[in-house]
Scaffold this active site. Structure first.
Site, short mmCIF file in Angstrom:
data_model
loop_
_atom_site.label_atom_id
_atom_site.label_comp_id
_atom_site.label_asym_id
_atom_site.label_seq_id
_atom_site.Cartn_x
_atom_site.Cartn_y
_atom_site.Cartn_z
N PHE A 166 -35.37 -63.58 14.87
CA PHE A 166 -35.92 -62.92 16.05
C PHE A 166 -35.60 -63.73 17.30
O PHE A 166 -35.66 -64.98 17.28
CB PHE A 166 -37.45 -62.77 15.95
N ASP A 167 -35.30 -63.01 18.35
CA ASP A 167 -35.35 -63.62 19.67
C ASP A 167 -36.80 -63.63 20.14
O ASP A 167 -37.62 -62.87 19.62
CB ASP A 167 -34.45 -62.83 20.63
#
Length: 573
Positions: A427-428
């Protein structure tokens, strides 16, 4: 004789005459009594009915008080003596004992009874009526002979036709019933009402629901209504549970039905995947755009037995199935599983090729949604979708606006070896797990203001982003493995790959995750460096980011990416 004895005899003559007259009157009086009794030595005594002056019994069928002639004809079996009159028997020994107790001289001088009295009182046993009506032993004589009494065993000399008149209706009923039975035997047997077909038979639980609560009930039963309904509901649940258990055991024994059943939607983590994200349908899409819908459908029907090649979400779906398998090994009755739904706007005619491809690769996808050209976004909430993956960016934006976690799938530029025993999701941070408030400051005021802002609000949690709910679902499943001491062998691993600097803005990110109660396995702060080289080492099955230049950088290294169209970065892309 001496004179003295003669004198005494003359003196007693008036008394003798008086005693004879009294005896005759007493005999006549006893014959007129209605309670006169017949008695013989060693026989049963029976009460007599009312008699007239001649000693005959007065018979009355109805009132028993007045004399009336009988209307019935005499029976053949009846003796003649019973059809005429019943003659009263002479006084018994008890009567003579009263007279004999007066004086012995009276018995010596008393003349014999007259012939007129013999005609009314006969003692011959030949003419004596039958005293025993039934074959029963004789009863002892009553202690009070002069008192009246009524007995259930009346003398049979009362009306001989009374019992025939009472039994005649019964005989007629039996005769009519026998005649009706004989007439029914010859008639054809036809059913007056149709037989209820088996399809209309319903169990008790369904029939009970057809009736309302308006039925009048006793007060003591009304108080037990809720408890009784609760017991019935518990019994029904137990029956249903036993039924599904037996069905599952049956399917497990059948080789063709060995595939696990899908979880219940209300407990499952539903992942909706489009057909273009699951399979490579680039050529099919070109036919649709260039030649139209009819040619596209004709092409799909012609090639419905041709298996489609894997798409960008294919390995991600395979990894989800591996997690389900591990969970079922630890928790056989687990319902918190991944449930894959194929959500596409293709027509139903294309569904045959999709089903053949799904079965060919062994994908456990049981639920399909083929909308026939209509947008499937309206069905996402109905399917309780937790994450929607599609190759159409416009549909993804529609889903984001509906508040559903969504991303556009992109395949890598080259093949990469992926781990088959562990689901890896990267995930960012900003505009993916968190909101885009920090990006607004960085874009509008520069990095220096951004660092000052993050340091000032270090203890203030960030607002949640669109993919925060999916990270929660992954963390919930991870804890199930941790509970079985499987932390090091957990088939789920999460990564945070962000362009933030750990020293200046990393503390707020970690404290926010801690405040949410979420764990991240690995956190990578790149401080603005490219993410592609790091992602090659991670080899995630999917990488979520909100900026396209990070997506393109990861694609060059072969990483499968998912673009999240959310935040201020979409205006600058």
């Amino acid at each position: 004789m001496s004179q003295t004895s003669l004198k005494h005899k003359k003196k007693n003559e008036p008394g003798m005459r008086y005693s004879k007259e009294s005896l005759d009157a007493e005999k006549r009086k006893d014959s007129d009594k209605t309670g006169a009794r017949l008695s013989t030595q060693g026989s049963q005594e029976l009460p007599l009915h009312n008699t007239d002056s001649r000693g005959y019994v007065v018979r009355n069928q109805w009132s028993r008080t007045s004399r009336s002639p009988s209307t019935g004809a005499p029976s053949v079996d009846e003796p003649r003596s019973r059809n005429t009159a019943i003659k009263v028997e002479a006084p018994n020994s008890s009567t003579t004992s009263r007279t004999s107790s007066a004086s012995p001289s009276q018995h010596e001088t008393s003349p014999p009874p007259q012939t007129s009295e013999k005609s009314s009182i006969q003692q011959t046993p030949q003419n004596r009526p039958i005293t025993q009506l039934e074959s029963q032993p004789p009863t002892p004589p009553e202690t009070e002979p002069n008192s009246r009494r009524t007995s259930a065993k009346m003398y049979t000399g009362s009306d001989p036709w009374a019992h025939r008149e009472n039994r005649e209706p019964r005989d007629l009923q039996l005769r009519d019933y026998a005649y009706s039975c004989d007439s029914r035997e010859g008639m054809p047997k036809t059913r007056e009402y149709p037989r209820t077909p088996p399809t209309e038979w319903k169990p008790y639980a369904q029939r009970r629901l057809q009736y309302g609560t308006s039925v009048d009930m006793e007060p003591e039963y009304i108080s037990d209504g809720p408890q009784q309904r609760q017991r019935q509901q518990t019994e029904e649940d137990e029956v249903d549970e036993a039924y599904w258990t037996s069905v599952s055991m049956l399917y497990e024994k059948i080789p063709s039905c060995a595939r696990p059943r899908p979880p219940k939607p209300k407990h499952a983590i539903t992942i909706a995947v489009s057909s273009r994200a699951l399979f490579n349908m680039v050529d099919d899409r070109k036919i649709y755009e260039e030649e139209g819908l009819e040619k596209y459908m004709e092409y799909q029907l012609t090639n419905e037995n041709v298996i489609l090649t894997p798409g960008p979400a294919f390995r991600f779906v395979k990894a989800l199935q591996h997690v389900n398998s591990r969970l079922r090994d630890l928790y056989p009755d687990e319902q918190d599983l991944f449930d894959i739904v194929l959500m596409t706007n293709n027509h139903a005619q294309v569904g045959v090729r999709l089903i053949n491809s799904v079965n060919h690769y062994g994908l456990l996808i049981d639920r399909f949604c083929l909308t026939g050209g209509k947008s499937p976004i309206g069905y996402l909430k109905a399917y309780l979708t937790n994450l929607y993956l599609s190759a159409d960016s416009e549909k993804v934006q529609e889903a984001i606006k509906e508040g559903i976690a969504s991303a556009t799938m992109y395949a890598g530029a080259k093949d990469m070896a992926y781990c088959d025993t562990q689901l890896r999701v990267a995930f960012d941070g900003d505009a993916v797990l968190f909101s885009d408030e920090s990006e607004h400051i960085a874009k509008d005021h520069g990095l220096d203001k951004f660092f000052q802002h993050e340091t000032l609000f270090e203890n203030k949690p960030l607002a949640q982003g669109p993919l925060k709910s999916f990270l929660e679902d992954l963390g919930k499943l991870q804890k199930k493995f941790y509970a079985k001491d499987e932390r090091l062998l957990c088939p789920i691993r999460t990564y945070l790959v962000t362009a933030r600097s750990a020293a200046s803005s990393g503390a707020r990110v970690l404290k926010t995750l801690r405040r949410w109660g979420l764990e991240i396995d690995e956190a990578l702060f790149l401080a603005g460096a490219p993410k592609g080289p790091i992602l090659v080492k991670i080899r995630p099955h999917i990488f979520f980011d909100d900026q396209m230049f990070h997506i393109e950088s990861a694609q060059k290294f072969g990483t499968i990416t998912a673009h999240v169209p959310y935040g201020i970065a979409q205006k600058r892309n």
